[in-house]
Design a protein around this motif. Structure first.
Motif, PDB file in Angstrom:
ATOM      1  N   SER A  41       0.808  -1.220   0.000  1.00  0.00           N
ATOM      2  CA  SER A  41       0.000   0.000   0.000  1.00  0.00           C
ATOM      3  C   SER A  41       0.844   1.274   0.000  1.00  0.00           C
ATOM      4  O   SER A  41       0.305   2.360   0.048  1.00  0.00           O
ATOM      5  N   GLY A  42       2.140   1.120  -0.094  1.00  0.00           N
ATOM      6  CA  GLY A  42       3.033   2.271  -0.140  1.00  0.00           C
ATOM      7  C   GLY A  42       3.020   2.931  -1.509  1.00  0.00           C
ATOM      8  O   GLY A  42       2.192   2.614  -2.369  1.00  0.00           O
ATOM      9  N   PRO A  43       3.941   3.844  -1.730  1.00  0.00           N
ATOM     10  CA  PRO A  43       3.993   4.519  -3.027  1.00  0.00           C
ATOM     11  C   PRO A  43       4.327   3.541  -4.158  1.00  0.00           C
ATOM     12  O   PRO A  43       5.139   2.639  -4.000  1.00  0.00           O
ATOM     13  N   GLN A  44       3.648   3.732  -5.274  1.00  0.00           N
ATOM     14  CA  GLN A  44       3.853   2.864  -6.422  1.00  0.00           C
ATOM     15  C   GLN A  44       4.711   3.569  -7.462  1.00  0.00           C
ATOM     16  O   GLN A  44       4.716   4.790  -7.553  1.00  0.00           O
ATOM     17  N   ALA A  45       5.396   2.766  -8.252  1.00  0.00           N
ATOM     18  CA  ALA A  45       6.180   3.325  -9.356  1.00  0.00           C
ATOM     19  C   ALA A  45       5.218   3.855 -10.417  1.00  0.00           C
ATOM     20  O   ALA A  45       4.235   3.199 -10.758  1.00  0.00           O
ATOM     21  N   LEU A  46       5.502   5.060 -10.902  1.00  0.00           N
ATOM     22  CA  LEU A  46       4.638   5.668 -11.905  1.00  0.00           C
ATOM     23  C   LEU A  46       5.328   5.698 -13.261  1.00  0.00           C
ATOM     24  O   LEU A  46       6.527   5.936 -13.363  1.00  0.00           O
ATOM     25  N   VAL A  47       4.542   5.462 -14.295  1.00  0.00           N
ATOM     26  CA  VAL A  47       4.987   5.584 -15.676  1.00  0.00           C
ATOM     27  C   VAL A  47       3.934   6.422 -16.379  1.00  0.00           C
ATOM     28  O   VAL A  47       2.749   6.069 -16.383  1.00  0.00           O
ATOM     29  N   LEU A  48       4.347   7.534 -16.943  1.00  0.00           N
ATOM     30  CA  LEU A  48       3.416   8.468 -17.598  1.00  0.00           C
ATOM     31  C   LEU A  48       2.302   8.919 -16.663  1.00  0.00           C
ATOM     32  O   LEU A  48       1.171   9.144 -17.090  1.00  0.00           O
ATOM     33  N   GLY A  49       2.606   9.000 -15.389  1.00  0.00           N
ATOM     34  CA  GLY A  49       1.643   9.470 -14.400  1.00  0.00           C
ATOM     35  C   GLY A  49       0.643   8.424 -13.947  1.00  0.00           C
ATOM     36  O   GLY A  49      -0.285   8.734 -13.205  1.00  0.00           O
ATOM     37  N   MET A  50       0.802   7.192 -14.396  1.00  0.00           N
ATOM     38  CA  MET A  50      -0.088   6.099 -14.000  1.00  0.00           C
ATOM     39  C   MET A  50       0.733   5.024 -13.308  1.00  0.00           C
ATOM     40  O   MET A  50       1.937   4.923 -13.542  1.00  0.00           O
ATOM     41  N   PRO A  51       0.088   4.213 -12.480  1.00  0.00           N
ATOM     42  CA  PRO A  51       0.838   3.107 -11.882  1.00  0.00           C
ATOM     43  C   PRO A  51       1.448   2.234 -12.973  1.00  0.00           C
ATOM     44  O   PRO A  51       0.833   2.002 -14.026  1.00  0.00           O
ATOM     45  N   SER A  52       2.640   1.736 -12.738  1.00  0.00           N
ATOM     46  CA  SER A  52       3.361   1.000 -13.776  1.00  0.00           C
ATOM     47  C   SER A  52       2.599  -0.243 -14.232  1.00  0.00           C
ATOM     48  O   SER A  52       2.623  -0.593 -15.410  1.00  0.00           O
ATOM     49  N   TRP A  53       1.872  -0.911 -13.314  1.00  0.00           N
ATOM     50  CA  TRP A  53       1.130  -2.098 -13.728  1.00  0.00           C
ATOM     51  C   TRP A  53      -0.001  -1.742 -14.687  1.00  0.00           C
ATOM     52  O   TRP A  53      -0.368  -2.562 -15.548  1.00  0.00           O
ATOM     53  N   THR A  54      -0.531  -0.547 -14.601  1.00  0.00           N
ATOM     54  CA  THR A  54      -1.585  -0.119 -15.524  1.00  0.00           C
ATOM     55  C   THR A  54      -1.012   0.113 -16.917  1.00  0.00           C
ATOM     56  O   THR A  54      -1.610  -0.282 -17.919  1.00  0.00           O
ATOM     57  N   VAL A  55       0.149   0.735 -16.973  1.00  0.00           N
ATOM     58  CA  VAL A  55       0.770   1.009 -18.274  1.00  0.00           C
ATOM     59  C   VAL A  55       1.156  -0.295 -18.952  1.00  0.00           C
ATOM     60  O   VAL A  55       0.827  -0.520 -20.121  1.00  0.00           O
ATOM     61  N   TRP A  56       1.855  -1.183 -18.236  1.00  0.00           N
ATOM     62  CA  TRP A  56       2.354  -2.411 -18.849  1.00  0.00           C
ATOM     63  C   TRP A  56       1.299  -3.498 -18.934  1.00  0.00           C
ATOM     64  O   TRP A  56       1.433  -4.418 -19.749  1.00  0.00           O
ATOM     65  N   GLY A  57       0.262  -3.418 -18.119  1.00  0.00           N
ATOM     66  CA  GLY A  57      -0.777  -4.450 -18.136  1.00  0.00           C
ATOM     67  C   GLY A  57      -2.003  -4.092 -18.944  1.00  0.00           C
ATOM     68  O   GLY A  57      -2.750  -4.987 -19.349  1.00  0.00           O
ATOM     69  N   VAL A  58      -2.243  -2.796 -19.201  1.00  0.00           N
ATOM     70  CA  VAL A  58      -3.436  -2.394 -19.945  1.00  0.00           C
ATOM     71  C   VAL A  58      -3.068  -1.593 -21.189  1.00  0.00           C
ATOM     72  O   VAL A  58      -3.429  -1.967 -22.312  1.00  0.00           O
TER      73      VAL A  58
END
Length: 82
Positions: A41-58
């Motif tokens: 629940s800590g800070p997540q890595a961001l890619v393009l302002g979105m969580p990295s799992w969203t960028v690479w998974g969606v």
């Protein structure tokens, strides 16, 4: 009974499309299940302002699926000689 060759071409195109759909769906569901759920629940890595799992998974599989669809439609699918 003779089957029209366009039937076999259409069936081959449908199988390729179905395989691509299953591959991109498995990528999306698998990656999001592994990296999107149960994360700390800590800070997540961001890619393009979105969580990295969203960028690479969606986003990435959607972009890849769009590029595949455009390539497939322009280069692989052919018109039938009517």
């Amino acid at each position: 009974m003779k089957v029209d060759p366009s039937f076999f071409r259409a069936r081959r195109e449908a199988v390729i499309i179905l395989v691509a759909f299953v591959a991109f769906m498995a990528w999306t569901v698998g990656y999001c299940a592994l990296f999107g759920y149960g994360t700390a629940s800590g800070p997540q890595a961001l890619v393009l302002g979105m969580p990295s799992w969203t960028v690479w998974g969606v986003v990435a599989p959607w972009v890849a699926a769009t590029l595949f669809s455009v390539w497939f439609g322009l280069r692989y699918i052919v018109d039938d000689d009517a």
